[in-house]
Design a protein around this motif. Structure first.
Motif, short mmCIF file in Angstrom:
data_model
loop_
_atom_site.label_atom_id
_atom_site.label_comp_id
_atom_site.label_asym_id
_atom_site.label_seq_id
_atom_site.Cartn_x
_atom_site.Cartn_y
_atom_site.Cartn_z
N GLN A 1 13.27 1.45 8.47
CA GLN A 1 13.22 0.87 7.13
C GLN A 1 11.96 1.32 6.40
N PRO A 2 12.06 1.51 5.08
CA PRO A 2 10.89 1.94 4.31
C PRO A 2 9.84 0.83 4.27
N LEU A 3 8.60 1.26 4.14
CA LEU A 3 7.51 0.29 4.08
C LEU A 3 7.46 -0.34 2.69
N PRO A 4 7.26 -1.63 2.62
CA PRO A 4 7.19 -2.29 1.31
C PRO A 4 5.84 -2.00 0.65
N LYS B 1 7.20 1.05 17.86
CA LYS B 1 6.74 -0.24 18.36
C LYS B 1 5.30 -0.57 17.95
N THR B 2 4.68 0.27 17.13
CA THR B 2 3.30 0.01 16.72
C THR B 2 3.26 -0.40 15.25
N CYS B 3 2.26 -1.21 14.92
CA CYS B 3 2.06 -1.67 13.55
C CYS B 3 1.58 -0.49 12.70
N LYS B 4 2.24 -0.28 11.57
CA LYS B 4 1.95 0.85 10.70
C LYS B 4 1.11 0.47 9.48
N TRP B 5 0.40 -0.65 9.58
CA TRP B 5 -0.42 -1.11 8.46
C TRP B 5 -1.60 -0.16 8.28
N PRO B 6 -1.72 0.47 7.10
CA PRO B 6 -2.82 1.40 6.87
C PRO B 6 -4.10 0.66 6.50
N VAL B 7 -5.21 1.19 6.98
CA VAL B 7 -6.51 0.58 6.69
C VAL B 7 -7.46 1.67 6.22
N GLY B 8 -8.04 1.48 5.05
CA GLY B 8 -9.00 2.44 4.52
C GLY B 8 -8.37 3.41 3.54
N ASP B 9 -9.15 4.39 3.15
CA ASP B 9 -8.73 5.41 2.19
C ASP B 9 -8.17 6.61 2.94
N PRO B 10 -6.91 6.99 2.69
CA PRO B 10 -6.32 8.12 3.41
C PRO B 10 -7.07 9.44 3.20
N GLU C 1 6.32 -6.45 15.22
CA GLU C 1 7.38 -7.44 15.40
C GLU C 1 8.72 -6.72 15.41
N ALA C 2 9.67 -7.25 16.14
CA ALA C 2 11.00 -6.64 16.25
C ALA C 2 11.64 -6.52 14.87
N GLY C 3 12.08 -5.31 14.53
CA GLY C 3 12.74 -5.07 13.26
C GLY C 3 11.80 -4.96 12.08
N LYS C 4 10.51 -5.02 12.31
CA LYS C 4 9.53 -4.92 11.23
C LYS C 4 8.57 -3.77 11.52
N PRO C 5 7.95 -3.23 10.47
CA PRO C 5 7.01 -2.12 10.69
C PRO C 5 5.60 -2.57 11.03
N TYR C 6 5.34 -3.90 11.00
CA TYR C 6 3.99 -4.40 11.16
C TYR C 6 3.89 -5.42 12.29
N CYS C 7 2.64 -5.69 12.69
CA CYS C 7 2.37 -6.76 13.65
C CYS C 7 2.53 -8.11 12.94
N GLU C 8 2.40 -9.19 13.70
CA GLU C 8 2.61 -10.52 13.13
C GLU C 8 1.69 -10.81 11.95
N ALA C 9 0.42 -10.48 12.07
CA ALA C 9 -0.54 -10.77 10.99
C ALA C 9 -0.21 -9.98 9.73
N HIS C 10 0.12 -8.72 9.88
CA HIS C 10 0.40 -7.89 8.70
C HIS C 10 1.77 -8.21 8.10
N GLY D 1 2.84 -11.21 7.88
CA GLY D 1 2.52 -12.38 7.06
C GLY D 1 1.96 -12.02 5.70
N VAL D 2 1.30 -10.87 5.62
CA VAL D 2 0.74 -10.43 4.35
C VAL D 2 1.77 -9.65 3.54
N ALA D 3 2.51 -8.80 4.21
CA ALA D 3 3.43 -7.90 3.52
C ALA D 3 4.68 -8.59 3.01
N PHE D 4 5.21 -9.52 3.78
CA PHE D 4 6.48 -10.14 3.43
C PHE D 4 6.27 -11.59 3.03
N GLN D 5 5.78 -11.78 1.83
CA GLN D 5 5.56 -13.12 1.32
C GLN D 5 6.63 -13.43 0.28
#
Length: 189
Positions: free
Chosen positions: A105-108, A142-151, A164-173, A175-179
């Motif tokens: 799935q594409p990243l939001p 299976k890894t969180c794809k949350w980017p940090v910093g300037d590419p 998380e299963a079916g998501k591109p991010y870990c639990e904390a990310h 919570g931020v991405a899918f509000q």
């Protein structure tokens, strides 16, 4: 139409004689010019830059193809010295081709700082202290794809914690991405 051994042999013979793909298609019948080109490519036949020049000399003697055949060999010798370098380039390029695997799935779009609740932001800051700090090439499904910093900098990395299963991010990310949209709108005001 199928490529029988006889048709393939005729194709090889005509190709070696310097016949065009259109001419070969007409002779074989029931096959298009593109099909001939595809088969020549799959058979790995030469592009006739080196071995076909003497063979093309024979059609020059024929009255009808003479102008076409004479015009083509003159540019061919000019390109012959340049062709060995490109011929060497495809060999390394071939192993470089890799199967394209869909990423899922594409990243939001990521929220701005004023859209993130203070609790979620604190949780993200704690998680990023434990992050694996992976590069793009180290990411998996299976890894969180949350980017940090300037590419554009060397300090750029991805979280890398278990996603998380079916998501591109870990639990904390997640919570931020899918509000929910309503809570994001309330914080903007």
């Amino acid at each position: 139409m199928s490529w029988t051994d006889e048709r393939v042999e005729l194709l090889k013979k005509m190709w070696g004689e310097g016949q065009s793909a259109s001419q070969i298609a007409k002779e074989l019948g029931g096959v298009t010019r593109n099909a001939v080109i595809g088969k020549v490519h799959r058979l790995g036949l030469s592009n006739r830059a080196t071995g076909a020049s003497p063979a093309k000399a024979e059609p020059k003697e024929k009255p009808a193809p003479a102008p076409k055949a004479e015009a083509k060999p003159k540019p061919t010798p000019k390109t012959e010295p340049a062709r060995p370098a490109p011929a060497a380039a495809p060999k390394p390029a071939t192993p470089a081709r890799r199967q394209i695997i869909p990423a899922g799935q594409p990243l939001p779009p990521q929220p701005s700082a004023n859209e993130i609740s203070p609790e979620a932001l604190a949780k993200v800051n704690e998680v990023e202290k434990k992050a694996k700090k992976l590069t793009l090439m180290e990411l998996t499904e299976k890894t969180c794809k949350w980017p940090v910093g300037d590419p554009a900098t060397d300090d750029f990395w991805f979280c890398g914690l278990p996603a998380e299963a079916g998501k591109p991010y870990c639990e904390a990310h997640v919570g931020v991405a899918f509000q929910p949209m309503s809570s994001r709108r309330d914080r903007r005001r």
